[in-house]
Scaffold this active site. Structure first.
Site, PDB file in Angstrom:
ATOM      1  N   THR A  50       5.355  -1.636 -28.889  1.00 62.01           N
ATOM      2  CA  THR A  50       6.253  -0.728 -28.150  1.00 62.01           C
ATOM      3  C   THR A  50       6.065   0.756 -28.484  1.00 62.01           C
ATOM      4  O   THR A  50       6.159   1.584 -27.567  1.00 62.01           O
ATOM      5  CB  THR A  50       7.735  -1.155 -28.261  1.00 62.01           C
ATOM      6  OG1 THR A  50       8.001  -1.488 -29.613  1.00 62.01           O
ATOM      7  CG2 THR A  50       8.041  -2.335 -27.360  1.00 62.01           C
ATOM      8  N   HIS A  82      -3.713  -6.080 -12.887  1.00 57.91           N
ATOM      9  CA  HIS A  82      -3.006  -5.581 -14.074  1.00 57.91           C
ATOM     10  C   HIS A  82      -1.638  -5.078 -13.653  1.00 57.91           C
ATOM     11  O   HIS A  82      -1.478  -3.976 -13.150  1.00 57.91           O
ATOM     12  CB  HIS A  82      -3.866  -4.528 -14.787  1.00 57.91           C
ATOM     13  CG  HIS A  82      -5.131  -5.145 -15.299  1.00 57.91           C
ATOM     14  ND1 HIS A  82      -5.214  -5.691 -16.558  1.00 57.91           N
ATOM     15  CD2 HIS A  82      -6.311  -5.385 -14.693  1.00 57.91           C
ATOM     16  CE1 HIS A  82      -6.404  -6.236 -16.702  1.00 57.91           C
ATOM     17  NE2 HIS A  82      -7.108  -6.057 -15.581  1.00 57.91           N
ATOM     18  N   ARG A  83      -0.653  -5.943 -13.864  1.00 57.30           N
ATOM     19  CA  ARG A  83       0.689  -5.736 -13.313  1.00 57.30           C
ATOM     20  C   ARG A  83       1.482  -4.676 -14.051  1.00 57.30           C
ATOM     21  O   ARG A  83       2.551  -4.287 -13.619  1.00 57.30           O
ATOM     22  CB  ARG A  83       1.460  -7.073 -13.353  1.00 57.30           C
ATOM     23  CG  ARG A  83       0.807  -8.138 -12.513  1.00 57.30           C
ATOM     24  CD  ARG A  83       1.199  -9.520 -12.964  1.00 57.30           C
ATOM     25  NE  ARG A  83       0.603  -9.847 -14.268  1.00 57.30           N
ATOM     26  CZ  ARG A  83       0.810 -10.963 -14.930  1.00 57.30           C
ATOM     27  NH1 ARG A  83       1.616 -11.867 -14.418  1.00 57.30           N
ATOM     28  NH2 ARG A  83       0.237 -11.194 -16.093  1.00 57.30           N
ATOM     29  N   TYR A 137      -4.294   4.689  -0.955  1.00 58.00           N
ATOM     30  CA  TYR A 137      -4.623   5.165   0.393  1.00 58.00           C
ATOM     31  C   TYR A 137      -4.256   4.071   1.394  1.00 58.00           C
ATOM     32  O   TYR A 137      -4.518   2.890   1.154  1.00 58.00           O
ATOM     33  CB  TYR A 137      -6.138   5.432   0.434  1.00 58.00           C
ATOM     34  CG  TYR A 137      -6.666   6.046   1.699  1.00 58.00           C
ATOM     35  CD1 TYR A 137      -6.807   7.422   1.803  1.00 58.00           C
ATOM     36  CD2 TYR A 137      -7.048   5.247   2.769  1.00 58.00           C
ATOM     37  CE1 TYR A 137      -7.319   7.992   2.970  1.00 58.00           C
ATOM     38  CE2 TYR A 137      -7.555   5.800   3.929  1.00 58.00           C
ATOM     39  CZ  TYR A 137      -7.693   7.177   4.031  1.00 58.00           C
ATOM     40  OH  TYR A 137      -8.187   7.737   5.173  1.00 58.00           O
ATOM     41  N   ARG A 191      -3.326   1.750   7.209  1.00 60.09           N
ATOM     42  CA  ARG A 191      -2.413   1.637   8.355  1.00 60.09           C
ATOM     43  C   ARG A 191      -2.067   3.029   8.877  1.00 60.09           C
ATOM     44  O   ARG A 191      -1.915   3.241  10.055  1.00 60.09           O
ATOM     45  CB  ARG A 191      -1.134   0.908   7.944  1.00 60.09           C
ATOM     46  CG  ARG A 191      -1.379  -0.501   7.475  1.00 60.09           C
ATOM     47  CD  ARG A 191      -0.065  -1.165   7.098  1.00 60.09           C
ATOM     48  NE  ARG A 191       0.727  -1.473   8.277  1.00 60.09           N
ATOM     49  CZ  ARG A 191       2.025  -1.771   8.248  1.00 60.09           C
ATOM     50  NH1 ARG A 191       2.675  -1.779   7.096  1.00 60.09           N
ATOM     51  NH2 ARG A 191       2.669  -2.050   9.360  1.00 60.09           N
ATOM     52  N   ARG A 206     -11.420  -4.968 -19.538  1.00 62.41           N
ATOM     53  CA  ARG A 206     -12.322  -4.387 -18.543  1.00 62.41           C
ATOM     54  C   ARG A 206     -13.430  -3.524 -19.133  1.00 62.41           C
ATOM     55  O   ARG A 206     -14.348  -3.128 -18.420  1.00 62.41           O
ATOM     56  CB  ARG A 206     -11.516  -3.587 -17.508  1.00 62.41           C
ATOM     57  CG  ARG A 206     -10.452  -4.396 -16.785  1.00 62.41           C
ATOM     58  CD  ARG A 206     -11.015  -5.607 -16.057  1.00 62.41           C
ATOM     59  NE  ARG A 206      -9.976  -6.355 -15.353  1.00 62.41           N
ATOM     60  CZ  ARG A 206     -10.209  -7.432 -14.616  1.00 62.41           C
ATOM     61  NH1 ARG A 206     -11.428  -7.905 -14.476  1.00 62.41           N
ATOM     62  NH2 ARG A 206      -9.218  -8.060 -14.018  1.00 62.41           N
TER      63      ARG A 206
HETATM   64  C1  LIG Z   1     -13.581 -11.395 -17.144  1.00 64.12           C
HETATM   65  C2  LIG Z   1     -12.408 -11.712 -16.272  1.00 64.12           C
HETATM   66  C3  LIG Z   1     -12.486 -12.738 -15.353  1.00 64.12           C
HETATM   67  C4  LIG Z   1     -11.385 -13.026 -14.532  1.00 64.12           C
HETATM   68  N1  LIG Z   1     -11.491 -14.039 -13.603  1.00 64.12           N
HETATM   69  C5  LIG Z   1     -10.451 -14.307 -12.790  1.00 64.12           C
HETATM   70  C6  LIG Z   1     -10.521 -15.337 -11.793  1.00 64.12           C
HETATM   71  O1  LIG Z   1     -11.527 -16.006 -11.660  1.00 64.12           O
HETATM   72  N2  LIG Z   1      -9.462 -15.540 -10.983  1.00 64.12           N
HETATM   73  C7  LIG Z   1      -8.297 -14.811 -11.120  1.00 64.12           C
HETATM   74  O2  LIG Z   1      -7.349 -15.034 -10.361  1.00 64.12           O
HETATM   75  N3  LIG Z   1      -8.187 -13.847 -12.045  1.00 64.12           N
HETATM   76  C8  LIG Z   1      -9.226 -13.572 -12.867  1.00 64.12           C
HETATM   77  N4  LIG Z   1      -9.118 -12.567 -13.795  1.00 64.12           N
HETATM   78  C9  LIG Z   1      -7.863 -11.817 -13.889  1.00 64.12           C
HETATM   79  C10 LIG Z   1      -7.038 -12.299 -15.093  1.00 64.12           C
HETATM   80  O3  LIG Z   1      -6.694 -13.648 -15.004  1.00 64.12           O
HETATM   81  C11 LIG Z   1      -5.762 -11.443 -15.234  1.00 64.12           C
HETATM   82  O4  LIG Z   1      -4.978 -11.622 -14.078  1.00 64.12           O
HETATM   83  C12 LIG Z   1      -6.066  -9.976 -15.379  1.00 64.12           C
HETATM   84  O5  LIG Z   1      -7.068  -9.765 -16.341  1.00 64.12           O
HETATM   85  C13 LIG Z   1      -4.779  -9.257 -15.820  1.00 64.12           C
HETATM   86  O6  LIG Z   1      -4.504  -9.625 -17.137  1.00 64.12           O
HETATM   87  P1  LIG Z   1      -3.031  -9.614 -17.714  1.00 64.12           P
HETATM   88  O7  LIG Z   1      -2.137 -10.491 -16.916  1.00 64.12           O
HETATM   89  O8  LIG Z   1      -3.129  -9.901 -19.183  1.00 64.12           O
HETATM   90  O9  LIG Z   1      -2.687  -8.044 -17.529  1.00 64.12           O
HETATM   91  P2  LIG Z   1      -1.389  -7.303 -17.036  1.00 64.12           P
HETATM   92  O10 LIG Z   1      -0.931  -7.782 -15.712  1.00 64.12           O
HETATM   93  O11 LIG Z   1      -1.686  -5.842 -17.201  1.00 64.12           O
HETATM   94  O12 LIG Z   1      -0.309  -7.699 -18.080  1.00 64.12           O
HETATM   95  C14 LIG Z   1      -0.390  -7.278 -19.448  1.00 64.12           C
HETATM   96  C15 LIG Z   1       0.398  -8.250 -20.270  1.00 64.12           C
HETATM   97  O13 LIG Z   1       1.773  -8.140 -19.877  1.00 64.12           O
HETATM   98  C16 LIG Z   1       2.363  -9.424 -19.906  1.00 64.12           C
HETATM   99  N5  LIG Z   1       2.848  -9.757 -18.547  1.00 64.12           N
HETATM  100  C17 LIG Z   1       2.620  -9.051 -17.415  1.00 64.12           C
HETATM  101  N6  LIG Z   1       3.248  -9.633 -16.380  1.00 64.12           N
HETATM  102  C18 LIG Z   1       3.833 -10.736 -16.861  1.00 64.12           C
HETATM  103  C19 LIG Z   1       4.607 -11.780 -16.290  1.00 64.12           C
HETATM  104  N7  LIG Z   1       4.919 -11.808 -15.004  1.00 64.12           N
HETATM  105  N8  LIG Z   1       5.034 -12.761 -17.083  1.00 64.12           N
HETATM  106  C20 LIG Z   1       4.758 -12.780 -18.404  1.00 64.12           C
HETATM  107  N9  LIG Z   1       4.015 -11.831 -19.021  1.00 64.12           N
HETATM  108  C21 LIG Z   1       3.563 -10.822 -18.258  1.00 64.12           C
HETATM  109  C22 LIG Z   1       1.315 -10.408 -20.409  1.00 64.12           C
HETATM  110  O14 LIG Z   1       1.418 -10.518 -21.810  1.00 64.12           O
HETATM  111  C23 LIG Z   1       0.032  -9.712 -20.063  1.00 64.12           C
HETATM  112  O15 LIG Z   1      -1.073 -10.104 -20.861  1.00 64.12           O
HETATM  113  C24 LIG Z   1     -10.191 -12.261 -14.640  1.00 64.12           C
HETATM  114  C25 LIG Z   1     -10.112 -11.233 -15.573  1.00 64.12           C
HETATM  115  C26 LIG Z   1     -11.201 -10.951 -16.379  1.00 64.12           C
HETATM  116  C27 LIG Z   1     -11.093  -9.809 -17.374  1.00 64.12           C
END
Ligand SMILES: Cc1cc2nc3c(=O)[nH]c(=O)nc-3n(C[C@H](O)[C@H](O)[C@H](O)COP(=O)(O)OP(=O)(O)OC[C@H]3O[C@@H](n4cnc5c(N)ncnc54)[C@H](O)[C@@H]3O)c2cc1C
Length: 322
Positions: A72, A96-97, A104, A107, A216
């Protein structure tokens, strides 16, 4: 981070790919703010100041926080970017949520007349070991290439680039034609490819940004998005948040996690004298230990990803594998 340093980077366009760029537009907070936020836990003076270097005990604290995932305090600083990139890069970025985006709109506005193109020397072949990745080698004409397509004079890579040019020209033409027919912008665009360039703002706190970069800027990420992540890491974070950068390199990007089974293999291998001396010997002791000591799902079968990763990790530690 000093004001001059920040101003030297703000709005500086770093070109990425054919027609993309990334530009830092704003920063909120500094490493001092990260420390200040952490220190409020024990009632210490908790004011961050721009332009002041971290004292040595503050650097130690920052590294401790980072190492132990006390996340944090790192959310107390933020960076905002404007990014121009092909839509297929944004597709990955938007997963990355924890970042805020505004993009942009196709529409409201005519789609940007630019596509990411691949030069003949940039085509990558499918990896044989990673189903999602690219491998080493040159693209080849397929065996069933019709005689009138195959061209002795032209390499397969040149052929693919010229086909891409044709495709982009055709798609742009069809899109423009639809607009002339009076089709709405939101519908006219639906067949445009993911190589089409778009623009967005993205804002993220440093904790989540480092998580983004760990995924990334990593070798497993697709090279196109990695090119953007590398600019953020090496041109921006390294300059503006140098201690966060160093902690990230030391404890995440170049760190290695040893699982319980990895540690077991390590301990068992040490019982075999000389296992670490020679490449060949390392391999045979590894296989012996895995077969004799580890659960069946690790030791049996042609392919076990965990086992392969363990082999690679220990090989890296010993310097047998790059
Ligand atoms: C090499 C690589 C290959 C991939 N291949 C695929 C694929 O084939 N198909 C596919 O669909 N995706 C794929 N992804 C995307 C991957 O699954 C993740 O969706 C993406 O990397 C975002 O990661 P994240 O959720 O940790 O990040 P963020 O969304 O930035 O979240 C960061 C952290 O916040 C927390 N967090 C965020 N939102 C929530 C929530 N709603 N609930 C609980 N905790 C949360 C989690 O701890 C999370 O790790 C790939 C990613 C990489 C890097």
């Amino acid at each position: 981070m000093s004001n001059e340093l920040l101003e030297s980077l703000r709005w500086k366009k770093f070109p990425v790919l054919n027609d993309g760029y990334i530009c830092l537009t704003d920063v909120m907070g500094s490493e001092k703010d990260i420390i200040a936020a952490a220190r409020i836990s024990y009632g210490k003076d908790a004011r961050g100041e721009l332009g002041t270097e971290l004292a040595s005990d503050e650097k130690t604290l920052l590294r401790y926080l980072f190492r132990n995932r006390h996340n944090t305090p790192f959310e107390m600083a933020e960076m905002k970017f404007i990014i121009r990139a092909p839509i297929f890069v944004f597709r990955q970025w938007h997963r990355h949520r924890t970042q805020s985006y505004n993009e942009y709109s196709g529409r409201y506005s005519v789609m940007i007349d630019s596509m990411e193109t691949v030069n003949p020397d940039q085509w990558r072949v499918q990896s044989t070991t990673n189903k999602q990745g690219s491998g080493i080698g040159e693209v080849q004409w397929p065996d069933d290439t019709p005689f009138d397509v195959y061209n002795d004079e032209q390499s397969a890579a040149h052929y693919l680039s010229s086909r891409q040019r044709e495709l982009h020209e055709h798609m742009t033409h069809v899109y423009q034609e639809r607009l002339k027919f009076g089709v709405s912008k939101e519908q006219a665009r639906i067949d445009l490819p993911v190589s089409n360039v778009s623009e967005m703002y993205a804002k993220c706190d440093i904790s989540n940004l480092m998580h983004f970069l760990s995924l990334r800027s990593d070798g497993h990420a697709q090279v196109e998005i990695r090119s953007y992540a590398d600019v953020i890491l090496y041109e921006m974070v390294k300059v503006l948040f140098p201690n966060v950068y160093q902690a990230f390199i030391d404890f995440r990007l170049e760190a290695m996690m040893l699982s319980r089974l990895d540690q077991l293999v390590c301990r068992e291998m040490q019982k075999h004298p000389g296992w670490h001396f020679e490449d060949q010997f390392y391999r045979s002791v590894f296989e012996l230990v895995v077969t004799e000591q580890l659960p069946e799902e690790w030791s049996r079968g042609k392919r076990c990803r965990e086992r392969d990763e363990c082999y690679e990790k220990l090989g890296k530690l010993l310097g047998f594998i790059e």
